[in-house]
Design a protein around this motif. Structure first.
Motif, PDB file in Angstrom:
ATOM      1  N   PRO A   1      -9.744   6.090   2.928  1.00  0.00           N
ATOM      2  CA  PRO A   1     -10.135   5.558   2.262  1.00  0.00           C
ATOM      3  C   PRO A   1     -10.855   6.014   1.127  1.00  0.00           C
ATOM      4  O   PRO A   1     -11.300   6.610   0.262  1.00  0.00           O
ATOM      5  CB  PRO A   1      -9.771   4.523   1.766  1.00  0.00           C
ATOM      6  CG  PRO A   1     -10.903   3.650   3.346  1.00  0.00           C
ATOM      7  CD  PRO A   1      -9.978   4.762   3.644  1.00  0.00           C
TER       8      PRO A   1
ATOM      9  N   GLU B   1      -4.768   1.705  -6.013  1.00  0.00           N
ATOM     10  CA  GLU B   1      -4.126   3.075  -5.369  1.00  0.00           C
ATOM     11  C   GLU B   1      -3.435   3.975  -6.565  1.00  0.00           C
ATOM     12  O   GLU B   1      -3.536   5.705  -6.609  1.00  0.00           O
ATOM     13  CB  GLU B   1      -3.164   3.064  -4.679  1.00  0.00           C
ATOM     14  CG  GLU B   1      -4.113   2.625  -3.049  1.00  0.00           C
ATOM     15  CD  GLU B   1      -2.297   2.284  -2.314  1.00  0.00           C
ATOM     16  OE1 GLU B   1      -2.622   2.500  -0.897  1.00  0.00           O
ATOM     17  OE2 GLU B   1      -1.106   1.382  -2.908  1.00  0.00           O
TER      18      GLU B   1
ATOM     19  N   HIS C   1      -4.158  -3.541  -3.917  1.00  0.00           N
ATOM     20  CA  HIS C   1      -4.252  -2.873  -3.520  1.00  0.00           C
ATOM     21  C   HIS C   1      -3.826  -1.703  -4.573  1.00  0.00           C
ATOM     22  O   HIS C   1      -4.183  -0.425  -4.335  1.00  0.00           O
ATOM     23  CB  HIS C   1      -4.147  -2.796  -1.868  1.00  0.00           C
ATOM     24  CG  HIS C   1      -4.648  -1.744  -1.063  1.00  0.00           C
ATOM     25  ND1 HIS C   1      -5.674  -1.185  -0.795  1.00  0.00           N
ATOM     26  CD2 HIS C   1      -3.985  -0.565  -0.735  1.00  0.00           C
ATOM     27  CE1 HIS C   1      -6.166  -0.004  -0.491  1.00  0.00           C
ATOM     28  NE2 HIS C   1      -4.955   0.359  -0.133  1.00  0.00           N
TER      29      HIS C   1
ATOM     30  N   LYS D   1     -12.359   3.128  -6.690  1.00  0.00           N
ATOM     31  CA  LYS D   1     -12.412   1.855  -6.298  1.00  0.00           C
ATOM     32  C   LYS D   1     -13.362   0.968  -7.242  1.00  0.00           C
ATOM     33  O   LYS D   1     -13.874   0.228  -7.695  1.00  0.00           O
ATOM     34  CB  LYS D   1     -11.607   0.770  -4.952  1.00  0.00           C
ATOM     35  CG  LYS D   1     -11.397  -0.511  -5.289  1.00  0.00           C
ATOM     36  CD  LYS D   1     -11.443  -1.280  -4.153  1.00  0.00           C
ATOM     37  CE  LYS D   1     -11.437  -2.691  -4.001  1.00  0.00           C
ATOM     38  NZ  LYS D   1     -10.608  -3.107  -2.635  1.00  0.00           N
TER      39      LYS D   1
ATOM     40  N   ASN E   1      -2.437  13.261  -4.366  1.00  0.00           N
ATOM     41  CA  ASN E   1      -2.784  12.178  -5.472  1.00  0.00           C
ATOM     42  C   ASN E   1      -1.088  12.019  -5.913  1.00  0.00           C
ATOM     43  O   ASN E   1      -0.720  10.440  -6.496  1.00  0.00           O
ATOM     44  CB  ASN E   1      -3.381  12.795  -5.876  1.00  0.00           C
ATOM     45  CG  ASN E   1      -5.075  12.508  -6.020  1.00  0.00           C
ATOM     46  OD1 ASN E   1      -5.823  11.027  -6.411  1.00  0.00           O
ATOM     47  ND2 ASN E   1      -5.564  13.149  -5.893  1.00  0.00           N
TER      48      ASN E   1
ATOM     49  N   SER F   1       0.664  -1.111  -0.053  1.00  0.00           N
ATOM     50  CA  SER F   1       0.209   0.204  -0.272  1.00  0.00           C
ATOM     51  C   SER F   1       0.860   1.482  -0.090  1.00  0.00           C
ATOM     52  O   SER F   1       1.530   1.324   1.065  1.00  0.00           O
ATOM     53  CB  SER F   1      -1.064  -0.314   0.974  1.00  0.00           C
ATOM     54  OG  SER F   1      -1.377   1.504   1.398  1.00  0.00           O
TER      55      SER F   1
ATOM     56  N   THR G   1      -6.727   5.255  -9.130  1.00  0.00           N
ATOM     57  CA  THR G   1      -7.237   6.342  -8.415  1.00  0.00           C
ATOM     58  C   THR G   1      -6.059   7.629  -8.769  1.00  0.00           C
ATOM     59  O   THR G   1      -6.565   8.727  -8.713  1.00  0.00           O
ATOM     60  CB  THR G   1      -7.473   6.324  -6.756  1.00  0.00           C
ATOM     61  OG1 THR G   1      -8.924   4.223  -6.873  1.00  0.00           O
ATOM     62  CG2 THR G   1      -7.854   7.316  -6.208  1.00  0.00           C
TER      63      THR G   1
ATOM     64  N   SER H   1     -12.678   9.856  -4.022  1.00  0.00           N
ATOM     65  CA  SER H   1     -11.963   9.342  -3.209  1.00  0.00           C
ATOM     66  C   SER H   1     -11.506   8.360  -3.591  1.00  0.00           C
ATOM     67  O   SER H   1     -12.098   7.364  -4.519  1.00  0.00           O
ATOM     68  CB  SER H   1     -12.299   8.969  -1.877  1.00  0.00           C
ATOM     69  OG  SER H   1     -14.177   7.852  -1.804  1.00  0.00           O
ATOM     70  N   LEU H   2     -10.550   7.309  -2.979  1.00  0.00           N
ATOM     71  CA  LEU H   2     -10.231   5.909  -3.241  1.00  0.00           C
ATOM     72  C   LEU H   2     -11.153   5.116  -3.316  1.00  0.00           C
ATOM     73  O   LEU H   2     -11.521   4.002  -4.001  1.00  0.00           O
ATOM     74  CB  LEU H   2      -9.351   5.093  -2.268  1.00  0.00           C
ATOM     75  CG  LEU H   2      -8.771   4.276  -2.829  1.00  0.00           C
ATOM     76  CD1 LEU H   2      -7.784   3.928  -4.256  1.00  0.00           C
ATOM     77  CD2 LEU H   2      -7.802   3.293  -1.264  1.00  0.00           C
TER      78      LEU H   2
END
Length: 650
Positions: free
Chosen positions: A303, A345, A341, A369, A312, A293, A348, A364-365
């Motif tokens: 998240p 990330e 994951h 997702k 970002n 992560s 995103t 947001s993540l």
């Protein structure tokens, strides 16, 4: 309490369940507790951590094991006297052919994709075995019954086409966050970590001196002895800076659009790219590489927070560092996985940076997702309700009580205290090419399109055939199979590369070809219509298939109405949910409206409730109608697993 007749039908039956996820766990439990003695389960998936909150037969210790086998063992602990046979396999495998299906009294589907559903539907038709379909998405759910010759088959009504976006929109003029997600997932991630040889618009170079230097190879190829940080800066500046500048050079494009702004590393990260001097040694070693992560490395915990452009950018660099330092062996072979994951990330972060460039709100993540992985959370109680309804309909089928079979919809906003809305099934659609063998027509430029195009874009993609055989009159043009000799394989391979009009048995306007799938025992005739030109945006395949859509409903509602509690409502505007799954992945296809053919009525069954049996005035009837329509405007493809795919494709 089941009657003696019901118990006899239940105990003497042999049931096939396809899918052992969200709905499947509930269904297997309900079947076992209802007295079913001989149950077979097919599921190709293994248990994931994300399944555990709703697929109650599984525990942490089962992660990585077969869903079908673990579900069997769990149920046998409280019903040891029954027989449950699990198959950890794909229902499309050759072992599960028509003869295999013929041994069952009824088939119960809990799948998560259209392709497998269509395949099972065709095998059930060929084997003449009743099929009960189901699905859930959130609070919505449905159960439908399909009996050969008596009700419509699963494919009698066309399913809404998957939501697609033109390549030019994704690469040049995004206006929605989903466009940025598709760009980050299908283009950027693929270029960074997938096949480097693929060609897409991310390779576009500006006139910048750096991009016209001696290093004129693929921008995404990491140069010899190039530090990860330097490589990351070069990629960042190229895709978020130079590519945007290149797009801005076309003034015509931006006459009626907001102009994007190029973003470069120096504009966002004036200080170091990563805190702690980019020291990745503190990242804990783990055998589960998909759990790495960048968030944890940067100290970001929630998240559901929306990261700033700077955050970002740092996530982007941290994730890139982790991929190249911890997962170097995977580079070149990776494809996006919602359960990876680190992949989520970086997608995103990249999508948000691009969104910032085009003035699109950041996400947001958690939200990103959901879009990238096509996730909508399942509701366990809906799965349980739908599983119960499946068993109720299965018992009716086993008793040959087909006149009382119902397609039942579980509503998010109950009308007049009615959570469930039962509807009489349709009769078979005479225009269905699957169960009525009605010919289709294909518009195509026979002088340009190759046989390969027809096979890939029509026969496999749209008609869902797995082992196609194509003939023109007595001439065999194409066949797939393990029993073909080398000469035949070479001959068919050569045919694939020929345009239709130049095949040994030429296909021209007016030609009728026959397409078969021997495994599905399905035969379909297609009439060819030559057409010179196609709209690249609206008809990207360069060919258009017609024939399986129902006849549009007439405007005069007398011939095209839906009767709801005695009140009629126009069916031309009505859409109906059609399926769902039972795995961890729900697929909701965003949708086209399904119209009901003129002259066909769909009625709610009589409901043994004094309130619902009473007549309703026009105002109340309209409210009920609207509620049903509001809750029927999507096709539910999930088996209650919790992930709903919107089928975003380029």
């Amino acid at each position: 309490m089941a009657s003696g007749q019901q118990l006899s039908a239940i105990k003497g039956s042999k049931v096939l369940m396809v899918g052992a996820g969200g709905i499947g766990c509930e269904l297997l439990k309900t079947l076992a507790l209802s007295g079913f003695q001989d149950i077979h389960i097919i599921d190709m998936d293994t248990i994931e951590v994300s399944n555990l909150n709703r697929q109650f037969l599984f525990r942490q210790s089962h992660v990585g094991q077969s869903k079908a086998k673990v579900a069997r063992d769990a149920v046998l602990r409280f019903r040891p006297q029954i027989s449950i046979t699990p198959y950890h396999a794909n229902v499309k495998d050759s072992d599960f052919n028509v003869d295999f299906f013929k041994q069952f009294s009824v088939v119960l589907n809990g799948l998560d994709n259209l392709d497998a559903r269509r395949h099972v539907n065709r095998l059930c038709l060929a084997a003449d075995v009743p099929l009960v379909e189901s699905g859930t998405t959130g609070f919505l759910g449905q159960v439908t019954v399909h009996i050969k010759g008596q009700t419509e088959c699963y494919e009698c009504q066309p399913k809404p086409a998957p939501k697609t976006y033109p390549v030019c929109t994704i690469t040049s003029t995004p206006s929605k966050f989903v466009h940025c997600i598709v760009w980050a997932k299908d283009l950027l991630f693929a270029k960074l970590f997938g096949d480097k040889n693929q060609d897409n618009d991310l390779n576009v170079r500006s006139n910048d001196a750096a991009s016209s230097s001696e290093h004129s190879e693929d921008v995404f190829e990491r140069r010899k002895d190039e530090e990860i940080e330097q490589y990351g800066k070069r990629i960042y500046d190229h895709v978020f800076g130079h590519n945007i500048e290149s797009a801005l050079s076309n003034e015509e494009t931006w006459k009626n659009r907001n102009r994007p702004r190029p973003i470069y590393v120096k504009d966002v990260l004036c200080d170091e790219l990563l805190p702690r001097n980019g020291n990745l040694d503190k990242v804990p070693a783990t055998d589960n590489l998909s759990s790495l992560s960048a968030m944890a490395y940067l100290g970001l915990k929630n998240p559901q927070d929306i990261w700033s452009l700077k955050e970002n950018s740092r996530i982007f660099f941290a994730a890139l560092n982790l991929f190249f330092s911890k997962r170097q062996e995977d580079i070149g072979n990776l494809s996006f996985d919602k359960d990876d994951h680190l992949a989520v990330e970086i997608v995103t972060a990249a999508a948000n940076i691009r969104a910032a460039s085009f003035g699109i709100p950041l996400h947001s993540l958690f939200e990103a997702k959901g879009i990238a992985g096509n996730i909508v959370h399942a509701v366990a109680t809906t799965n349980a309700i739908i599983a119960g309804l499946i068993v109720i309909e299965a018992i009716k089928v086993l008793q040959n009580d087909t006149k009382n079979c119902r397609m039942t919809y579980c509503l998010e906003h109950p009308s007049r205290k009615m959570l469930l809305m039962p509807v009489e099934p349709f009769e078979p659609n005479k225009a269905c090419y699957v169960c009525s063998e009605t010919p289709l027509s294909l518009e195509v430029n026979t002088n340009r399109a190759k046989l390969k195009d027809v096979v890939e874009k029509i026969v496999i993609s749209k008609l869902g055939m797995n082992l196609p055989l194509i003939t023109h009159g007595s001439g065999l043009l194409y066949e797939v199979g393990d029993d073909l000799d080398e000469d035949m394989v070479a001959n068919y391979a050569a045919n694939l590369e020929k345009v239709l009009s130049e095949l040994p048995y030429a296909i021209t306007s007016g030609t009728s070809i026959t397409v078969e799938d021997l495994r599905q025992e399905l035969v379909c005739n297609i009439i060819i219509k030559h057409r010179e030109e196609f709209d690249e945006e609206k008809e990207p395949d360069g060919m258009v298939l017609h024939g399986w859509t129902p006849v549009p409903a007439v405007e005069n509602s007398k011939d095209a109405t839906t009767t709801i509690n005695g009140a009629s409502t126009s069916s031309a505007s009505k859409s109906t949910p059609t399926d769902m799954e039972d795995d961890d992945e729900l697929i909701v296809v965003e949708p086209g409206i399904e119209t009901i053919p003129a002259g066909k009525k769909r009625k709610l069954s009589d409901i043994s409730n004094s309130e619902t049996e009473t007549s309703t005035d026009d105002k109340q009837a309209k409210k009920i109608s609207q509620k049903l329509e509001e809750n029927s405007d999507v096709t539910i493809l999930d088996g209650g697993n919790g992930d709903i795919s919107k089928n975003i494709s380029r």
